[in-house]
Motif scaffolding. Structure first.
Motif, PDB file in Angstrom:
ATOM      1  N   PHE A 158      15.250  -6.117 -57.128  1.00  0.00           N
ATOM      2  CA  PHE A 158      15.798  -6.011 -58.185  1.00  0.00           C
ATOM      3  C   PHE A 158      15.097  -6.250 -59.469  1.00  0.00           C
ATOM      4  CE2 PHE A 158      18.517  -8.112 -55.491  1.00  0.00           C
ATOM      5  CZ  PHE A 158      19.437  -7.318 -54.891  1.00  0.00           C
ATOM      6  N   GLY A 159      13.846  -5.914 -59.203  1.00  0.00           N
ATOM      7  CA  GLY A 159      12.542  -5.776 -60.410  1.00  0.00           C
ATOM      8  C   GLY A 159      11.765  -7.274 -60.268  1.00  0.00           C
ATOM      9  N   GLU A 160      12.184  -8.006 -59.272  1.00  0.00           N
ATOM     10  CA  GLU A 160      11.507  -9.495 -59.352  1.00  0.00           C
ATOM     11  C   GLU A 160      10.617  -9.394 -58.255  1.00  0.00           C
ATOM     12  OE1 GLU A 160      12.895 -13.967 -58.598  1.00  0.00           O
ATOM     13  OE2 GLU A 160      14.227 -12.735 -59.311  1.00  0.00           O
ATOM     14  N   ASP A 161       9.223  -9.869 -58.556  1.00  0.00           N
ATOM     15  CA  ASP A 161       8.226  -9.688 -57.729  1.00  0.00           C
ATOM     16  C   ASP A 161       8.196 -11.111 -56.884  1.00  0.00           C
ATOM     17  OD1 ASP A 161       7.011  -7.424 -58.630  1.00  0.00           O
ATOM     18  OD2 ASP A 161       6.056  -8.676 -60.544  1.00  0.00           O
ATOM     19  N   LEU A 162       8.069 -10.817 -55.653  1.00  0.00           N
ATOM     20  CA  LEU A 162       8.380 -12.018 -54.605  1.00  0.00           C
ATOM     21  C   LEU A 162       7.022 -11.943 -53.666  1.00  0.00           C
ATOM     22  CD1 LEU A 162      11.776 -11.284 -53.586  1.00  0.00           C
ATOM     23  CD2 LEU A 162      11.257 -12.896 -55.197  1.00  0.00           C
ATOM     24  N   VAL A 163       6.840 -13.040 -53.261  1.00  0.00           N
ATOM     25  CA  VAL A 163       5.889 -13.243 -51.827  1.00  0.00           C
ATOM     26  C   VAL A 163       6.568 -13.934 -50.824  1.00  0.00           C
ATOM     27  CG1 VAL A 163       4.961 -15.667 -52.670  1.00  0.00           C
ATOM     28  CG2 VAL A 163       3.386 -14.047 -51.293  1.00  0.00           C
ATOM     29  N   VAL A 164       6.319 -13.384 -49.535  1.00  0.00           N
ATOM     30  CA  VAL A 164       6.769 -13.607 -48.279  1.00  0.00           C
ATOM     31  C   VAL A 164       5.977 -14.453 -47.438  1.00  0.00           C
ATOM     32  CG1 VAL A 164       8.826 -13.306 -46.488  1.00  0.00           C
ATOM     33  CG2 VAL A 164       8.575 -12.218 -48.815  1.00  0.00           C
ATOM     34  N   PHE A 165       6.157 -15.537 -46.789  1.00  0.00           N
ATOM     35  CA  PHE A 165       5.021 -15.883 -45.691  1.00  0.00           C
ATOM     36  C   PHE A 165       5.618 -16.924 -44.779  1.00  0.00           C
ATOM     37  CE2 PHE A 165       5.642 -19.374 -48.831  1.00  0.00           C
ATOM     38  CZ  PHE A 165       5.329 -20.452 -48.387  1.00  0.00           C
ATOM     39  N   ARG A 166       5.101 -16.973 -43.647  1.00  0.00           N
ATOM     40  CA  ARG A 166       5.336 -17.993 -42.408  1.00  0.00           C
ATOM     41  C   ARG A 166       4.372 -19.188 -42.419  1.00  0.00           C
ATOM     42  NH1 ARG A 166       9.018 -16.796 -38.489  1.00  0.00           N
ATOM     43  NH2 ARG A 166       9.218 -14.903 -38.914  1.00  0.00           N
ATOM     44  N   ASP A 167       4.890 -20.149 -42.664  1.00  0.00           N
ATOM     45  CA  ASP A 167       3.844 -21.247 -42.459  1.00  0.00           C
ATOM     46  C   ASP A 167       3.664 -21.732 -41.091  1.00  0.00           C
ATOM     47  OD1 ASP A 167       5.991 -23.185 -41.335  1.00  0.00           O
ATOM     48  OD2 ASP A 167       6.472 -24.258 -43.450  1.00  0.00           O
ATOM     49  N   THR A 168       2.755 -22.886 -41.135  1.00  0.00           N
ATOM     50  CA  THR A 168       2.231 -23.610 -39.967  1.00  0.00           C
ATOM     51  C   THR A 168       3.186 -23.594 -38.826  1.00  0.00           C
ATOM     52  OG1 THR A 168       0.696 -24.497 -41.178  1.00  0.00           O
ATOM     53  CG2 THR A 168       0.917 -25.106 -38.997  1.00  0.00           C
ATOM     54  N   ASN A 169       4.569 -24.074 -39.237  1.00  0.00           N
ATOM     55  CA  ASN A 169       5.647 -24.610 -38.293  1.00  0.00           C
ATOM     56  C   ASN A 169       6.304 -23.326 -37.851  1.00  0.00           C
ATOM     57  OD1 ASN A 169       4.780 -27.223 -38.335  1.00  0.00           O
ATOM     58  ND2 ASN A 169       6.056 -27.788 -40.032  1.00  0.00           N
ATOM     59  N   GLY A 170       6.082 -22.295 -38.489  1.00  0.00           N
ATOM     60  CA  GLY A 170       6.988 -20.987 -38.479  1.00  0.00           C
ATOM     61  C   GLY A 170       8.103 -20.636 -39.244  1.00  0.00           C
ATOM     62  N   THR A 171       8.287 -21.384 -40.151  1.00  0.00           N
ATOM     63  CA  THR A 171       9.310 -21.277 -41.092  1.00  0.00           C
ATOM     64  C   THR A 171       8.901 -20.240 -42.205  1.00  0.00           C
ATOM     65  OG1 THR A 171       9.907 -23.742 -40.810  1.00  0.00           O
ATOM     66  CG2 THR A 171      10.826 -22.431 -42.821  1.00  0.00           C
ATOM     67  N   VAL A 172      10.001 -19.668 -42.639  1.00  0.00           N
ATOM     68  CA  VAL A 172       9.579 -18.571 -43.382  1.00  0.00           C
ATOM     69  C   VAL A 172      10.195 -18.794 -44.572  1.00  0.00           C
ATOM     70  CG1 VAL A 172      10.022 -16.136 -44.232  1.00  0.00           C
ATOM     71  CG2 VAL A 172       9.642 -16.417 -41.761  1.00  0.00           C
ATOM     72  N   GLY A 173       9.055 -18.553 -45.991  1.00  0.00           N
ATOM     73  CA  GLY A 173       9.361 -18.874 -47.206  1.00  0.00           C
ATOM     74  C   GLY A 173       9.650 -17.641 -47.922  1.00  0.00           C
ATOM     75  N   VAL A 174      10.437 -17.550 -49.101  1.00  0.00           N
ATOM     76  CA  VAL A 174      10.479 -16.453 -50.215  1.00  0.00           C
ATOM     77  C   VAL A 174      10.412 -16.950 -51.446  1.00  0.00           C
ATOM     78  CG1 VAL A 174      11.935 -14.575 -50.877  1.00  0.00           C
ATOM     79  CG2 VAL A 174      11.939 -14.927 -48.448  1.00  0.00           C
ATOM     80  N   MET A 175       9.282 -16.636 -52.261  1.00  0.00           N
ATOM     81  CA  MET A 175       9.236 -17.366 -53.501  1.00  0.00           C
ATOM     82  C   MET A 175       8.531 -16.350 -54.425  1.00  0.00           C
ATOM     83  SD  MET A 175       7.009 -20.813 -52.274  1.00  0.00           S
ATOM     84  CE  MET A 175       5.429 -19.876 -52.568  1.00  0.00           C
ATOM     85  N   ASP A 176       8.880 -16.786 -55.833  1.00  0.00           N
ATOM     86  CA  ASP A 176       8.297 -16.090 -57.005  1.00  0.00           C
ATOM     87  C   ASP A 176       6.820 -15.682 -56.723  1.00  0.00           C
ATOM     88  OD1 ASP A 176       7.165 -15.360 -59.357  1.00  0.00           O
ATOM     89  OD2 ASP A 176       8.095 -16.700 -60.367  1.00  0.00           O
ATOM     90  N   GLU A 177       6.514 -14.426 -56.636  1.00  0.00           N
ATOM     91  CA  GLU A 177       5.095 -14.117 -56.469  1.00  0.00           C
ATOM     92  C   GLU A 177       4.182 -14.906 -57.261  1.00  0.00           C
ATOM     93  OE1 GLU A 177       1.829 -10.435 -56.577  1.00  0.00           O
ATOM     94  OE2 GLU A 177       4.009  -9.968 -57.039  1.00  0.00           O
TER      95      GLU A 177
END
Length: 430
Positions: free
Chosen positions: A49-68
């Motif tokens: 929707f025009g919003e830049d994001l960053v996606v990552f999987r942390d050390t514990n295996g949990t995924v985060g979706v954040m403002d880039e």
């Protein structure tokens, strides 16, 4: 045809655009799980929707979706260090966890209270059916946020879901219109969906067979709270006097389609607007693990393999400049399009319409009934949403679990609306 205002309402998704705001009331796939499969692996750039994001999987295996962009000075976190349960910005070392909490500000004094006053924008996450899903509505993270529901094309955890992803330089609506357009398959895909004397749609490793040569189906539609169902009724090759060949497609608002299956597995697609003129197109095979193709096989069949057909960001190597690698010699030899792969044939048509198709110049006919229904329903839905009504397909209006597409040769007296069906699943293979 649509008016210019209606076309804008249908297509625009960025910022405060009503259609984008409507879509934000649904859980959406932000990327494939395989893109972030490794804990502490490289962050992935995404956009919706025009919003830049960053996606990552942390050390514990949990995924985060954040403002880039880092909340400090707005540097991109795609370059960040993914380590010790957080994503660290390279510029000044600020570190965020998957919930957007600032866990370290190494550039600030140790006793600074600033860390507790800053929260980075992050969105809720659900992993399911091969996708990382997120919810970006204004009520994200609150008690009123809708719970994640498995999509109709990934109903259970033991369903095999095989996905081909491609990022296309055009608006989401013209892609979805292709997915609900049954008539085009008899021409555009005629070298891959081949008429044959079979008792229903069949899948081989090279083609999909169908029991009809009829290129002008009769269409009938049934509107529902979650979208609509429609039937494409064709003359079968065998016993055309007493039977019809029916293929039903389901539009699951706002942006998914259940496509008629074959004898082995089911088919679906979802189109996620990255911005007004870029779409993440996902073509999905799903069903029993014994009969649904594995990922590499599916992508090769469709001509959607990374490194062969796509670059590493899932953008196609075929484009308008190279005419989608169209082979005119193959056309003279009998191939209808000269373009390899069903989605590539579609993409050539969609992209050739321009970044946003000008629907004011369309000349629609009887075979476009589903297109008219989609445009009418979604323009009505976005206007109702602007007036304060719930987003189409949410809450009690969500698609029921037993809704599915089907294809079958049936007696002419059969009412397709009442035809009992279920998705393809071979219990004998268990």
């Amino acid at each position: 045809m649509l008016t210019p205002e209606e076309n804008e309402l249908l297509c625009r998704v960025e910022g405060d655009a009503p259609m984008g705001q409507l879509m934000r009331r649904h859980w959406m796939p932000v990327c494939l799980i395989e893109e972030v499969s490794e804990p502490d692996g490289p962050p992935v750039k995404a956009k919706m929707f025009g919003e830049d994001l960053v996606v990552f999987r942390d050390t514990n295996g949990t995924v985060g979706v954040m403002d880039e962009y880092c909340p400090h000075r707005r540097a991109s976190l795609v370059f960040g260090r993914n380590e010790d349960c957080g994503l660290r910005c390279l510029y000044h070392g600020w570190k965020m966890d998957v919930k957007g909490n600032i866990v370290e500000m190494v550039s600030e004094p140790a006793d600074s209270p600033m860390k507790d006053k800053v929260k980075h924008r992050s969105y809720p996450v659900q992993e399911w059916g091969g996708f990382v899903w997120t919810y970006m509505g204004p009520d994200y993270g609150s008690a009123t946020m809708p719970k994640f529901r498995p999509p109709a094309w990934a109903p259970t955890a033991d369903t095999r879901v095989t996905i081909a992803k491609v990022v296309l330089p055009c608006n989401w609506a013209q892609i979805l219109e292709g997915a609900i357009d049954s008539a085009h398959s008899s021409s555009l895909h005629s070298s891959d969906m081949v008429p044959a004397r079979v008792d229903g749609a069949k899948a081989t490793d090279k083609q999909w067979l169908r029991p009809s040569t009829d290129k002008a189906p009769r269409l009938q539609a049934e509107r529902t709270p979650y979208g609509f169902r429609y039937a494409a009724i064709r003359r079968p090759i065998n016993n055309a006097a007493e039977t019809d060949y029916i293929r039903t497609t389901v539009f699951v608002a706002p942006n998914a389609v259940l496509i008629p299956p074959n004898n082995l597995y089911n088919v679906a697609n979802i189109n996620v607007p990255m911005d007004d003129t870029t779409t993440a197109f996902y073509f999905i095979g799903w069903g029993h693990p014994a009969h649904t193709p594995e990922t590499a096989t599916w992508r090769k069949f469709l001509g959607q393999t990374v490194g062969v057909d796509l670059d590493k960001t899932y953008r196609p190597l075929r484009n308008l400049d190279n005419l989608f690698w169209q082979d005119r010699a193959a056309m003279k030899a009998g191939n209808f399009t000269g373009i390899n792969g069903i989605p590539n044939q579609d993409a050539a048509m969609w992209i050739s319409m321009g970044p946003i198709a000008d629907r004011t110049r369309d000349r629609l006919g009887a075979s476009d009934l589903a297109i008219v229904e989609f445009r009418t329903q979604m323009v009505d839905a976005v206007r109702a949403f602007k007036a304060g009504q719930p987003a189409i397909g949410t809450g009690d209006a969500a698609v029921p679990e037993d809704v599915c597409a089907f294809q079958s040769i049936v007696p002419k007296t059969t009412d397709w609306r009442a035809y009992k069906t279920k998705y393809v699943w071979d219990e004998a293979a268990e």
